[in-house]
Structure formats: structure tokens, C-alpha cells
Design a protein around this motif. Structure first.
Motif, PDB file in Angstrom:
ATOM      1  N   TYR A  93      14.337 -46.204  -3.670  1.00  0.00           N
ATOM      2  CA  TYR A  93      13.229 -46.832  -2.960  1.00  0.00           C
ATOM      3  C   TYR A  93      13.231 -46.309  -1.530  1.00  0.00           C
ATOM      4  N   MET A 118       9.431 -45.181  -5.227  1.00  0.00           N
ATOM      5  CA  MET A 118      10.646 -44.518  -5.688  1.00  0.00           C
ATOM      6  C   MET A 118      10.483 -43.013  -5.457  1.00  0.00           C
ATOM      7  N   TRP A 147      17.024 -49.380  -0.086  1.00  0.00           N
ATOM      8  CA  TRP A 147      16.998 -50.762   0.356  1.00  0.00           C
ATOM      9  C   TRP A 147      17.762 -50.998   1.650  1.00  0.00           C
TER      10      TRP A 147
END
Length: 158
Positions: A93, A118, A147
Motif C-alpha cells: 500500500y 497497491m 502502512w
């Protein structure tokens, strides 16, 4: 003579292609495709933008970088989040967000100022809102890789 004219035409074609901005979303490697390689040579935001900031995302290891650009022609800023060598080529991500200080952050992934998904190489380019002169305004930035989030507030204040 024909060979020289053909060579000149080819060089002009390549030079004109350098002004094309990179496509949004970083799932393609700019070192592979010919068109992407040409666009990367001009910079990810376009030919009128110059690089003004480089900020890490994460530490030990650094997962990516927020790269900020400015165009005196358009009076706008642009940002790209690039994966670092630790995450380069790995689909994770990745998000790039940019907005004027004092404004609400953009909704991600599908609004002006934010690109997220992604991606294996980069997110963006994303731009400050059209019609907003950023000459004397500060920026807020948010970059995400795997993240891990980095933010900068009130930077590049004209």
C-alpha cells in the motif's frame, strides 16, 4: 541527407516526449517501458516543475520518500511518493497526499491531491488544487508505504 533528417526527426520526437507527465499510480517500473522512461526523464510532474523537497518515510529501514515539486508557471505544487531500495518492486500500500495548509486533507484514493493503492514503485503524481495560487501558502504532506506514515505540516511556505 535523408538519414540525417530521419535522425533529426527522431531526436525531436524524443525531446517533445520529455514534457509528458508520468501517469498516476506507480505499478509500472519507469526503468522498463520506453514511454515511461522518457516521462521519468522530464520529472514526474511535468517539465515546468522543479524538485524542492525530499522527506523519508520510516526509519531503519527507510521505506520510501516524499518528493515535492513546485511550478512557478502554474503556481502549484506536486508530490510523488517513491519506494526506497528496501521496498522497490514490492507491491505494498502506497499513498501520496498533498493539500494547502488550513484545508481539509483530500479523500483517498480518488480525489485531487491524493493517490493511493497497491503499488510497486510509486504513488502520484498528485497536485494541489487547480486555481489555488500556492505562491504564498504552506503545504501539508502525507506519504505512506506499507502502512508506515510520514506527515509534514506547514512546509514550503512560499
Amino acid at each position: 541527407m535523408k538519414r540525417a533528417i530521419s535522425a533529426l526527426a527522431f531526436v525531436l520526437f524524443l525531446l517533445l516526449g520529455l514534457a509528458a507527465p508520468a501517469a498516476a499510480g506507480g505499478d509500472s517500473d519507469p526503468t522498463i517501458g520506453g514511454g515511461e522512461r522518457v516521462a521519468a526523464a522530464a520529472g514526474p510532474c511535468g517539465s515546468s516543475y522543479r524538485h524542492i523537497g525530499h522527506y523519508p518515510i520510516g526509519s531503519s529501514p527507510v521505506l520510501g520518500y516524499m518528493d515535492v515539486y513546485w511550478s512557478g508557471t502554474t503556481k502549484r505544487n506536486c508530490m510523488v511518493v517513491n519506494h526506497s531500495s528496501a521496498t522497490y518492486g514490492i507491491k505494498l500500500y502506497t499513498e501520496a497526499s498533498i493539500w494547502p495548509y488550513g484545508w481539509s486533507p483530500p479523500s483517498c484514493p480518488s480525489s485531487v491531491g491524493c493517490d493511493g493503492g497497491m503499488y510497486s514503485y510509486y504513488a502520484g503524481p498528485v497536485y494541489t488544487p487547480a486555481g489555488v495560487d500556492m505562491s504564498n501558502r504552506c503545504l501539508n504532506l502525507k506519504g505512506v508505504v506499507d502502512w508506515t506514515t510520514a506527515t509534514r505540516t506547514r512546509v514550503h511556505c512560499g
